[in-house]
Every structure is written in C-alpha cells, then in structure tokens.
Write a protein that holds these residues in place. Structure first.
Motif, PDB file in Angstrom:
ATOM      1  N   ASP A 103     -22.126  54.856  -0.302  1.00 57.72           N
ATOM      2  CA  ASP A 103     -20.855  54.485   0.326  1.00 57.72           C
ATOM      3  C   ASP A 103     -20.083  53.465  -0.499  1.00 57.72           C
ATOM      4  O   ASP A 103     -18.868  53.311  -0.320  1.00 57.72           O
ATOM      5  N   ALA A 104     -20.769  52.773  -1.393  1.00 52.53           N
ATOM      6  CA  ALA A 104     -20.111  51.734  -2.198  1.00 52.53           C
ATOM      7  C   ALA A 104     -19.496  52.283  -3.481  1.00 52.53           C
ATOM      8  O   ALA A 104     -18.835  51.540  -4.212  1.00 52.53           O
ATOM      9  N   ILE A 105     -19.689  53.562  -3.762  1.00 55.22           N
ATOM     10  CA  ILE A 105     -19.229  54.116  -5.040  1.00 55.22           C
ATOM     11  C   ILE A 105     -17.725  53.955  -5.229  1.00 55.22           C
ATOM     12  O   ILE A 105     -17.256  53.545  -6.299  1.00 55.22           O
ATOM     13  N   THR A 106     -16.963  54.249  -4.205  1.00 50.26           N
ATOM     14  CA  THR A 106     -15.503  54.131  -4.317  1.00 50.26           C
ATOM     15  C   THR A 106     -15.091  52.696  -4.622  1.00 50.26           C
ATOM     16  O   THR A 106     -14.208  52.451  -5.451  1.00 50.26           O
ATOM     17  N   VAL A 107     -15.741  51.747  -3.972  1.00 47.32           N
ATOM     18  CA  VAL A 107     -15.420  50.339  -4.218  1.00 47.32           C
ATOM     19  C   VAL A 107     -15.844  49.939  -5.630  1.00 47.32           C
ATOM     20  O   VAL A 107     -15.129  49.213  -6.323  1.00 47.32           O
ATOM     21  N   LEU A 108     -16.991  50.420  -6.064  1.00 49.08           N
ATOM     22  CA  LEU A 108     -17.438  50.126  -7.429  1.00 49.08           C
ATOM     23  C   LEU A 108     -16.398  50.588  -8.449  1.00 49.08           C
ATOM     24  O   LEU A 108     -16.053  49.846  -9.373  1.00 49.08           O
ATOM     25  N   ILE A 109     -15.893  51.793  -8.275  1.00 49.18           N
ATOM     26  CA  ILE A 109     -14.880  52.317  -9.196  1.00 49.18           C
ATOM     27  C   ILE A 109     -13.624  51.455  -9.160  1.00 49.18           C
ATOM     28  O   ILE A 109     -13.007  51.184 -10.193  1.00 49.18           O
ATOM     29  N   SER A 110     -13.261  50.994  -7.973  1.00 55.95           N
ATOM     30  CA  SER A 110     -12.048  50.179  -7.843  1.00 55.95           C
ATOM     31  C   SER A 110     -12.184  48.826  -8.530  1.00 55.95           C
ATOM     32  O   SER A 110     -11.186  48.160  -8.808  1.00 55.95           O
ATOM     33  N   ARG A 111     -13.414  48.416  -8.809  1.00 54.39           N
ATOM     34  CA  ARG A 111     -13.654  47.111  -9.425  1.00 54.39           C
ATOM     35  C   ARG A 111     -13.774  47.182 -10.945  1.00 54.39           C
ATOM     36  O   ARG A 111     -13.948  46.153 -11.600  1.00 54.39           O
TER      37      ARG A 111
END
Length: 221
Positions: free
Chosen positions: A81-89
C-alpha cells in the motif's frame, strides 16, 4: 422577466438553514469535519514515518548487506500500500541532509542519489507488487530514475519475478533509453554480477541486445 430566486445550484439557503438547525445533522457534520482533519493529520504522520524509514535505509548505502536487510524490513512493515507514496517521494529527499552526505563529501546530488537508491531497494523488496510502477518509470518519459527502475526489474527477473516480460521489454525498449540511464542501470548490475550468479546469468542473457552489449563492453572494459 424571470422571477428572482435565492436558490443556489446546490439547493436553497432555506434548506441549508433547516439542516443546520437539526441537532443531529450538526453532530454529523462536526464528526465529518473532525474525521477529515484526523485523516489529514494521520496521512501527514504516515508520510513522516515513511520518510524516516527511507532515510534510515539511505544512510546505509555504503554497507550493501545492511542496506538490503533494512530495506526488506521496511518493505515488510509498510507493505504494498505504500508503493504509491514511495514513488511520490523519489524527488523530495528528507531534510536536513545527514552528516556524511553533504555535497562536499558526496558531490552534488549525493544525498538525493542515496535517497532514491533506498526507495528502489524497498521497491525491490516489494517484489511482484512493484512491477507495474517500475515498468512505468523504466519505459515511460525520460527521468534519471529510469536506470534505477531498469536495474531493479532485472534483479527481480533474476529471481524469476516478471522475467519474461522484463527481457522482452529490454529487447524492445532499451535502445531508446538515454545513454545516462543505460549506464545507471547496467553499472550496479555488473557489480552485483561478480558475486551473484543469478545476476551474472541474466546480464549474460541480455547480451543478445546490441545496446545492452555495448554498454556492458563500455563499462566492463
């Protein structure tokens, strides 16, 4: 002449007043507003925690064993679930820059590079769940993280994760990737190939791709 009306597109002001006069409705609205504020604060807290996790991995960049182990631990904690946030960072490294990663010691962009390597190492540990976003970065519009994404796709392919698709994509797409991204992908793989037989095998298999072979020859002497 049209008769004057105070009614808005969303309903009459009288209706709104009636709703607000209802104690139950006021209570519901207060709950919804409070929940919205809570969700916003929680999201911010989650992002701060994730930044701290990425930072802790990035600071181990010089110790590949510890770097990979902590990335695996973080991936297990945050989940897909954190993949999208990781990419955004990817392009917003945490500040301040930690000691030992300033530009005078690591060169311009040294901390950003370590930060991005950390994110991609966490994505590597997410395995199949990360394939989609990695492909988007690797074969999408130019970005200097393309090389990172290609490297991780090849490492996953070496573990039989998305292998056939990755090999086919490299045959089809690698020629149009920038020279910088090609070197950024192949360099770390050549290093790993010295002590990881599965990486060596797929690097050798990809030598049938002319552009890949040229980069390997250039970097491996």
């Amino acid at each position: 002449m049209e008769p004057h009306t105070d009614e808005s597109p969303c309903g009459s002001s009288g209706t709104t007043a009636i709703l607000l006069a209802d104690p139950l409705m006021r209570q519901i609205l207060r709950f919804l507003f409070a929940r919205r504020k809570y969700d916003h604060a929680t999201d911010g807290l989650k992002n701060d925690v994730l930044d701290a996790e990425i930072r802790s991995v990035a600071m181990l960049i010089d110790d590949q064993v510890a770097f990979g182990a902590l990335a695996a631990e973080v991936a297990g904690q945050v989940g897909p679930d954190a993949i999208t946030v990781l990419i955004s960072r990817l392009h917003t490294p945490a500040s301040p820059v930690p000691a030992g990663f300033e530009s005078r010691e690591r060169g311009l962009g040294g901390w950003l590079a370590a930060w991005q390597f950390a994110i991609f190492e966490i994505l590597f540990q997410c395995r199949e769940s990360a394939l989609g976003v990695l492909r988007e970065i690797a074969w999408g519009e130019y970005d200097w993280t393309q090389g990172n994404a290609i490297e991780i796709l090849v490492r996953l392919a070496a573990k039989r994760i998305g292998r056939e698709r990755t090999i086919a994509d490299i045959h089809r797409e690698f020629a149009r990737v920038s020279d910088e991204a090609k070197r950024y992908a192949v360099g770390p793989l050549l290093h790993r190939a010295r002590f990881e037989p599965e990486i060596a095998a797929i690097v050798n298999e990809l030598s049938s791709v002319s552009d890949w072979r040229e980069v390997v020859h250039e970097m491996d002497g």
